[in-house]
Design an enzyme around this catalytic site. Structure first.
Site, PDB file in Angstrom:
ATOM      1  N   ASP A 251      -7.290   1.272   0.889  1.00  0.00           N
ATOM      2  CA  ASP A 251      -6.082   1.708   0.184  1.00  0.00           C
ATOM      3  C   ASP A 251      -6.123   3.211  -0.091  1.00  0.00           C
ATOM      4  O   ASP A 251      -5.107   3.904   0.008  1.00  0.00           O
ATOM      5  CB  ASP A 251      -5.920   0.934  -1.121  1.00  0.00           C
TER       6      ASP A 251
ATOM      7  N   HIS B 267      -6.252  -5.345  -4.414  1.00  0.00           N
ATOM      8  CA  HIS B 267      -6.230  -5.039  -2.975  1.00  0.00           C
ATOM      9  C   HIS B 267      -5.232  -5.928  -2.247  1.00  0.00           C
ATOM     10  O   HIS B 267      -5.518  -6.466  -1.186  1.00  0.00           O
ATOM     11  CB  HIS B 267      -7.635  -5.190  -2.385  1.00  0.00           C
TER      12      HIS B 267
END
Length: 339
Positions: A177, A204
């Site tokens: 990310d 996530h």
């Protein structure tokens, strides 16, 4: 507050150079679980190129795993590479490991959510934790297996039942990310993405991914509509890859890069480097969700300090608020699986 802290997250991969790590030590034992898969193979290749690793154990359930190890072992770097396959060899692959990276599990396909992967991948993480509790309970563990938001609690609960839980040593790797945020912001602003560092907190998956663009280095700003569009792209980047591959898989190469970056951060910390800081999804009371991703100061024994979220913009506060219910549900799913 992150200007000094997050810079050490940046690393340079020297594909044609002699090593990936600046450390002078060469005494670390690393195990990759799921090493023959779409993430595991390129991840193992990247790890092999580090002079900081002495032993690299590659494990998977498929029969050709020793062949993957043999192939990678022909690279002219020092780490000794050994392949292991099948449930009977899992403990041997993990024995005395100092760093364990787990990309094992089935990948996402078009139309699948990370939750759709849960039943298969939850069992994988449980079985690895059971073995690790016996043969490498002090290892620093990085979990890539999706859904990360549920799989990290599974690993922790198994270790707790075995009486071996040290939450400071167990990480959900959310590094991809951060990598994506850097890439997308760099593209949008005409910056070299290697120089962009944007913390990403929460979890996530989907709305639990919260990029803190207000804390980006170098400082950047976007009109609100563009900010919302960029945030949504970071949150849904995994789906972007799944759709682009048209049924051929999910994010594997970028995830391997991100997994290697996090593994090298753990090794640098084990070797005594100071101020090693990465964002990761860990057991945390930062937001009352039991688990939450945030910047962490990492040392020889894992997490030395959770650095929290810092000052959030009003928009980021809304994003965190929206992430909380989803995170709590994900954590509960993981804990329920073990119970």
């Amino acid at each position: 507050m992150y200007s000094r802290a997050l810079r050490p997250c940046l690393i340079t991969f020297q594909v044609h150079g002699r090593h990936f790590s600046s450390t002078k030590q060469n005494n670390r034992r690393v195990t990759v679980i799921g090493a023959a898969g779409g993430i595991g193979q390129p991840l193992s290749l990247l790890l092999k190129q580090s002079d900081a690793i002495t032993n690299l154990n590659l494990y998977d359930i498929v029969k050709h795993t020793p062949g993957v190890a043999c192939d990678i072992s022909h690279m002219n770097f020092p780490a000794k590479v050994t392949g292991f396959t099948g449930p009977d060899q899992l403990k041997d692959a993990l024995r005395d490991a100092e760093v364990v990276i787990i990309p094992a599990g089935v990948p996402r396909k078009p139309g699948m959510t990370r939750d759709d992967l849960f039943n298969t991948n939850a069992s994988v993480v449980r079985d690895v934790a059971l073995a690790a509790a016996e043969v490498c309970p002090k290892a620093l563990v990085g979990i890539i297996t999706n859904p990360v938001n549920s799989c990290v609690p599974i690993y922790c609960e198994v270790m707790k039942k075995a009486g071996k839980l040290d939450p400071n040593r167990i990480f959900g790797i959310s590094t991809l990310d951060l990598v994506r945020a850097s890439a997308f912001i760099g593209q949008a602003k005409g910056l070299n993405p290697k120089t962009v560092n944007c913390p990403v907190v929460g979890g996530h998956s989907g709305v639990t991914i919260v990029p803190l663009i207000s804390q980006c280095q170098p400082a950047v700003s976007f009109p609100q509509p563009e900010l919302e569009k960029l945030t949504k792209r970071i949150q849904e980047a995994g789906t972007e890859v799944v759709q682009a591959k048209a049924g051929a898989g999910s994010a594997t190469l970028s995830m391997a890069f991100a997994g290697a970056r996090f593994a090298f951060a753990l090794i640098r910390a084990l070797n005594g480097e100071s101020n090693v800081i990465e964002c990761a999804y860990v057991m945390s009371d930062v937001q009352g969700t039991k688990y939450f991703a945030s910047p962490l100061l990492i040392g020889r024994n894992g997490i030395e300090k959770n650095l929290g979220l810092g000052k959030l913009s009003d928009y980021e506060q809304q994003l965190v608020k929206a992430a909380i219910p989803e995170l709590k549900a994900n954590v509960a799913t993981g804990e329920k699986f073990v119970k």
